[in-house]
Design an enzyme around this catalytic site. Structure first.
Site, short mmCIF file in Angstrom:
data_model
loop_
_atom_site.label_atom_id
_atom_site.label_comp_id
_atom_site.label_asym_id
_atom_site.label_seq_id
_atom_site.Cartn_x
_atom_site.Cartn_y
_atom_site.Cartn_z
N HIS A 16 -9.42 24.18 -26.02
CA HIS A 16 -9.33 22.86 -24.92
C HIS A 16 -8.27 23.37 -23.81
CE1 HIS A 16 -10.62 20.28 -28.42
NE2 HIS A 16 -11.81 20.12 -27.35
N LYS A 40 -15.87 8.60 -35.02
CA LYS A 40 -15.36 9.45 -35.69
C LYS A 40 -14.01 9.37 -36.88
CE LYS A 40 -16.28 13.36 -32.17
NZ LYS A 40 -15.77 14.42 -31.99
N ARG A 89 -19.23 26.13 -25.19
CA ARG A 89 -18.73 27.83 -25.99
C ARG A 89 -20.47 27.95 -26.32
NH1 ARG A 89 -16.52 22.96 -30.84
NH2 ARG A 89 -18.51 22.14 -29.85
N SER A 127 -13.09 21.93 -33.45
CA SER A 127 -11.48 20.92 -33.53
C SER A 127 -12.01 21.03 -35.22
CB SER A 127 -11.94 18.98 -33.45
OG SER A 127 -11.41 19.40 -31.84
#
Length: 163
Positions: A16, A40, A89, A127
Site C-alpha cells: 500500500h 470483514k 498485485r 493484509s
C-alpha cells in the site's frame, strides 16, 4: 490531480505504501480512504487504521487520510477526487478490480479508475497474509511500516519486535 485510494488497509502494508508514495508523485494529491467494511472483521478499528496511515505517510506531501462508509464514488465526489486509484498485485486481482471499475463507472461516468501495479518486491503482500504471519510470531518488518508492525505485535502478543 486528486486520486482517491480506497481500501480497508487492515493493516496498511508496504505494498500500500508503495502505491501511495508513487501516486503522490504522479498525481500530486492522494486521498487514502479507509473503508469501514462491514463484510470483514477488522483487526484494527477505522480510527487505528487512520492513525497508522497518517503516521506512515507523514513524510509525504499531498496525502490526506479519511474514513468512509458506503460507495466509493460518493467518497470520491465528497473529496473532489479526479480518479480512483487501485493497486494490482497479480493477474488474479485484475478481474475483481475491473468489475469494481466498471461498477463505479456505471454509477459515475466522470470518474476514471487508474490501475497501478505494485512493485515486484511487494507483490506477494496482502493484509491477510501479514496478519497470518504476525499471528504466528513471524517477522513482518519487511511487510509493513514500523508503527503497524508494533501494533500487530501488541495485537497478537508475538515475540517479534521490529528494528
Amino acid at each position: 490531480m486528486r486520486a482517491l485510494y480506497p481500501g480497508s488497509f487492515d493493516p496498511l502494508t508496504n505494498g500500500h505504501m508503495d502505491l501511495i508514495e508513487r501516486a503522490a508523485v504522479l498525481f500530486g494529491d492522494v486521498i487514502v480512504a479507509v473503508l469501514g467494511n462491514p463484510s470483514k472483521k477488522p483487526a484494527f478499528s477505522v480510527e487505528e487504521r487512520i492513525r497508522q496511515i497518517r503516521s506512515s505517510t507523514a513524510h509525504l506531501q499531498g496525502v490526506e487520510v479519511v474514513s468512509f462508509d458506503g460507495l466509493t464514488v460518493n467518497c470520491a465526489k465528497e473529496h473532489s477526487a479526479d480518479l480512483i486509484l487501485r493497486g494490482l498485485r497479480a493477474m488474479s486481482d485484475f478481474e475483481y478490480e475491473l468489475q469494481l471499475a466498471h461498477t463505479n463507472r456505471s454509477l459515475d461516468d466522470t470518474l476514471e479508475t487508474v490501475f497501478m501495479a505494485t512493485s515486484t518486491q511487494h507483490s506477494f503482500l496482502s493484509s491477510s497474509v501479514v496478519k497470518e504471519v504476525a499471528r504466528f510470531g513471524g517477522a513482518i518488518d519487511h511487510m509493513v511500516p514500523k508503527e503497524v508492525a508494533l501494533d500487530l505485535n501488541r495485537l497478537f502478543n508475538s515475540a517479534f519486535l521490529p528494528h
